[in-house]
Each structure stands twice: as C-alpha cells, then as structure tokens.
Design a protein around this motif. Sequence first.
Motif, short mmCIF file in Angstrom:
data_model
loop_
_atom_site.label_atom_id
_atom_site.label_comp_id
_atom_site.label_asym_id
_atom_site.label_seq_id
_atom_site.Cartn_x
_atom_site.Cartn_y
_atom_site.Cartn_z
N VAL A 116 9.86 14.21 0.19
CA VAL A 116 11.63 13.98 -0.95
C VAL A 116 11.40 13.31 -1.70
O VAL A 116 12.43 14.10 -2.37
N GLN A 117 10.42 13.67 -3.28
CA GLN A 117 10.76 13.79 -3.74
C GLN A 117 10.47 14.98 -5.07
O GLN A 117 11.73 15.14 -5.62
N VAL A 118 9.91 15.32 -3.78
CA VAL A 118 10.13 17.99 -4.46
C VAL A 118 11.57 17.79 -3.69
O VAL A 118 12.30 18.40 -4.78
N GLY A 119 11.47 17.29 -2.91
CA GLY A 119 13.60 18.28 -2.28
C GLY A 119 14.05 17.00 -3.19
O GLY A 119 15.84 17.97 -3.42
N GLY A 120 14.20 15.97 -3.53
CA GLY A 120 15.24 15.08 -4.45
C GLY A 120 16.37 14.76 -3.32
O GLY A 120 17.50 14.78 -3.42
N PHE A 121 16.19 14.42 -2.14
CA PHE A 121 17.13 14.66 -1.32
C PHE A 121 16.94 12.96 -0.86
O PHE A 121 16.00 12.64 -0.86
N ASP A 122 18.03 12.19 0.26
CA ASP A 122 17.89 10.91 0.82
C ASP A 122 16.96 10.63 1.50
O ASP A 122 17.79 11.53 3.02
N PRO A 123 15.87 10.56 2.65
CA PRO A 123 15.84 10.94 4.24
C PRO A 123 16.89 10.01 4.87
O PRO A 123 17.07 10.26 5.69
N ARG A 124 18.21 9.47 4.50
CA ARG A 124 18.91 8.71 5.21
C ARG A 124 20.18 9.88 5.61
O ARG A 124 21.06 9.39 6.57
N ASP A 125 20.25 11.15 4.91
CA ASP A 125 21.01 11.62 5.36
C ASP A 125 21.34 12.04 6.45
O ASP A 125 21.05 12.17 7.26
N PRO A 126 23.04 12.11 6.86
CA PRO A 126 23.65 11.92 7.91
C PRO A 126 22.44 13.92 8.56
O PRO A 126 23.21 14.01 10.12
N LEU A 127 22.06 14.64 7.84
CA LEU A 127 22.47 15.84 8.14
C LEU A 127 20.77 16.17 8.88
O LEU A 127 20.70 16.90 9.29
N LEU A 128 19.98 14.45 9.09
CA LEU A 128 18.70 14.34 9.32
C LEU A 128 18.55 13.52 10.02
O LEU A 128 17.84 13.79 10.80
N GLU A 129 19.86 13.42 10.58
CA GLU A 129 19.90 11.96 11.55
C GLU A 129 19.35 12.72 13.51
O GLU A 129 18.34 11.97 14.20
N ARG A 130 20.22 13.90 13.69
CA ARG A 130 19.44 14.54 14.87
C ARG A 130 18.08 15.02 14.19
O ARG A 130 16.96 15.22 15.45
N PRO A 131 17.58 15.89 13.23
CA PRO A 131 16.08 16.24 13.50
C PRO A 131 15.37 15.05 13.71
O PRO A 131 14.51 14.96 13.56
N TRP A 132 15.74 13.61 12.92
CA TRP A 132 14.36 11.91 12.77
C TRP A 132 14.92 12.22 14.14
O TRP A 132 13.92 11.88 14.90
N GLN A 133 15.64 11.91 15.10
CA GLN A 133 16.02 11.84 16.41
C GLN A 133 15.18 13.52 17.54
O GLN A 133 13.78 12.19 18.13
N LEU A 134 15.29 14.45 16.88
CA LEU A 134 14.54 15.06 17.64
C LEU A 134 12.80 14.57 17.68
O LEU A 134 12.25 15.25 18.78
N LEU A 135 12.19 14.55 16.21
CA LEU A 135 11.22 14.04 16.08
C LEU A 135 10.26 13.20 16.67
O LEU A 135 9.50 13.26 17.48
N ALA A 136 11.23 11.91 16.52
CA ALA A 136 10.82 10.79 17.05
C ALA A 136 10.48 10.13 18.67
O ALA A 136 9.47 10.34 19.01
#
Length: 316
Positions: free
Chosen positions: A153-173
């Motif tokens: 998160v720090q190096v990427g400078g992005f919000d981990p709650r970004d909607p574009l990551l919702e499906r990736p988090w689901q897949l990983l979970a």
Amino acid sequence: MLGSGGARGLRLPAVNGIEGPPSDEGVPDWIAGLGLPGLVDLHTHFLPERVLRKVWDYFDLAGTHYGIEWPIRYRFDEPTRLGVLESLGVRAFAPLVYPHKPGMAEWLNRWALEFGRTTVGAVPTATMYPEPEAADYVAAALDAGARCFKVHVQVGGFDPRDPLLERPWQLLAASGVPVVVHCGHGPLRGEFTGLDVFAEVLERHPGLVTVLAHAGMPEYGRALELARDHPGVYLDTTMVGVAFSERFAPLPSDWAARLLPVADRVVLGSDFPNIPYPYAEQLAAVAGWAGSDERLGIPFLRAVLHDTPARLLGCG
C-alpha cells in the motif's frame, strides 16, 4: 557463500538460556541445534534486474527519503544472493514483488511465477494493483499456482479499499493463499497507510489470510488487535526488534508477553536482501522474544522460523 554480507562478532546475550546465532556463519549450526531442517522466510525480495536496481537506487538516497542511511547489506548479483540464502539454511522463501504504478503487476506476476517455478527454494508469488485488469490477472496467478501474494500500500500509494480491488480480495479470501500486506506507516506515512484503513478490508473479507508486513510497524499494538480479532491475520518479523528499527519504531517493552495470544501466527520475514544489517540479527531478535517469556520459549522459536511459515506457504 556468505562473503562480505556475513555477520561477524554479533555478540547478543542469551535470554533465559535462549540465544540467537553469533553471526551469519553460525546460523546453520544454530538452526540444527533447534532441531529444525532449515528456515522458511516468508518475506524476501527478488525482482527483475532493472526493477531491483531502481529499488536499490532509492535506498541509496534513504538519507533524503527517510532521514536515515540504509546501506544494502546483501547487494550482490542474483546467483550470489541465492547462494547466501542457501548458506544461511533458508530452505524455502517467498520472493515478493510489488508494483508502484498501473501496468506493472501483470508482467511482474509472470516473472515471479516463473522464478518460483525454476528457482530452488523459491515459491511462486504474485501481486496486484487497483486497475481494471486486476481481477483477471489475480485469478490467472492463482490458477498458475501462486502460493503467496504481496500488496504494498505504501509504495503503490493506493487505497486498499478501492472498488477495483474488491473482486481480487474476494478471490484471495476464497483461495486461502496468504497475502503479505505492507499497510503500516513505517518507514514513511502514506495517504492510505495505517492499520485502521486495512481493517476495513478485513471486515469485508473475513476469510482473508493476511500477513501484516513488519508486524504493522509502528502500530504494533493495533496489529496485535487485528490478529486477535481475525483468526486469519498473521504478523511477520521483518525488521522488527532489530537495532536499526528500534531507533525509529521501538517495540513495546512487554512485546513478548503481548505475543502470547497470537504466538501461533507469527512468521519469519527478513526483507532480504534489502536490509542494512546481518540476517542473523533478525534471528537473534526473535530468539530474544522467545527467551523473554517462558511461555514462548523454544516451541515458539521453532514455529516462527519454520513450522508456521512452512504451513502458510504449503512447503511441508
């Protein structure tokens, strides 16, 4: 093959009869004395050469970026770095990659998956970034056998709650594959760093197996709370409790006692090769925690250095 990166004369006192290795050269005998077949390091970094060189160039200016000098201890070519890990007795490791901008993650994944398949001791890894393609390449990496992900998160400078990551988090979970997440404020505070931010991701994805990089440094207390509240949350030891980090992110004095409720969810991480001190120093720090509370002791040390990370990475 320890070369100039080896530690010599690391004289740290024993704590309640438990002591760390005296040097990098002494690590293999120390591991054998613990009855372990080797170390399993869940937080190392191997990258494509041109990317790694840029990372090292950044660390060369650490005095400007961080206000502290950060000389790379193991600044060798790739074969030598792999030889150092072998000489240290590292039998398995996660070579983590991470993007700092859109368009990097997918090709980094191709590189890391191939590196993990073809390099002795390495496991295939992958990463992600908030972009429209993320769900597709995360699914592809999982199908290709990725056994650990890194999200920075720090190096990427992005919000981990970004909607574009919702499906990736689901897949990983759903996959149960561990994700090493650097979401703490150390060494620099970012717009979206902070464990309270990432806690919202965990609330939405309670099945996520998360390894909080650097034990959430410097928010150690909050990291322990998240581990207490979420059975899938682990802490890695990366740069935690060593003299270098104690200058700017000291551990609480009762750290060992506070680890007791989550002692089975602490895993070895080193940040090799990008550390400014000997590898043995991280092992000595963990040994110090084990000795500081008799309820931890040698069983805790064995679990951190081998058993727990081996289980997470699926390497026996």
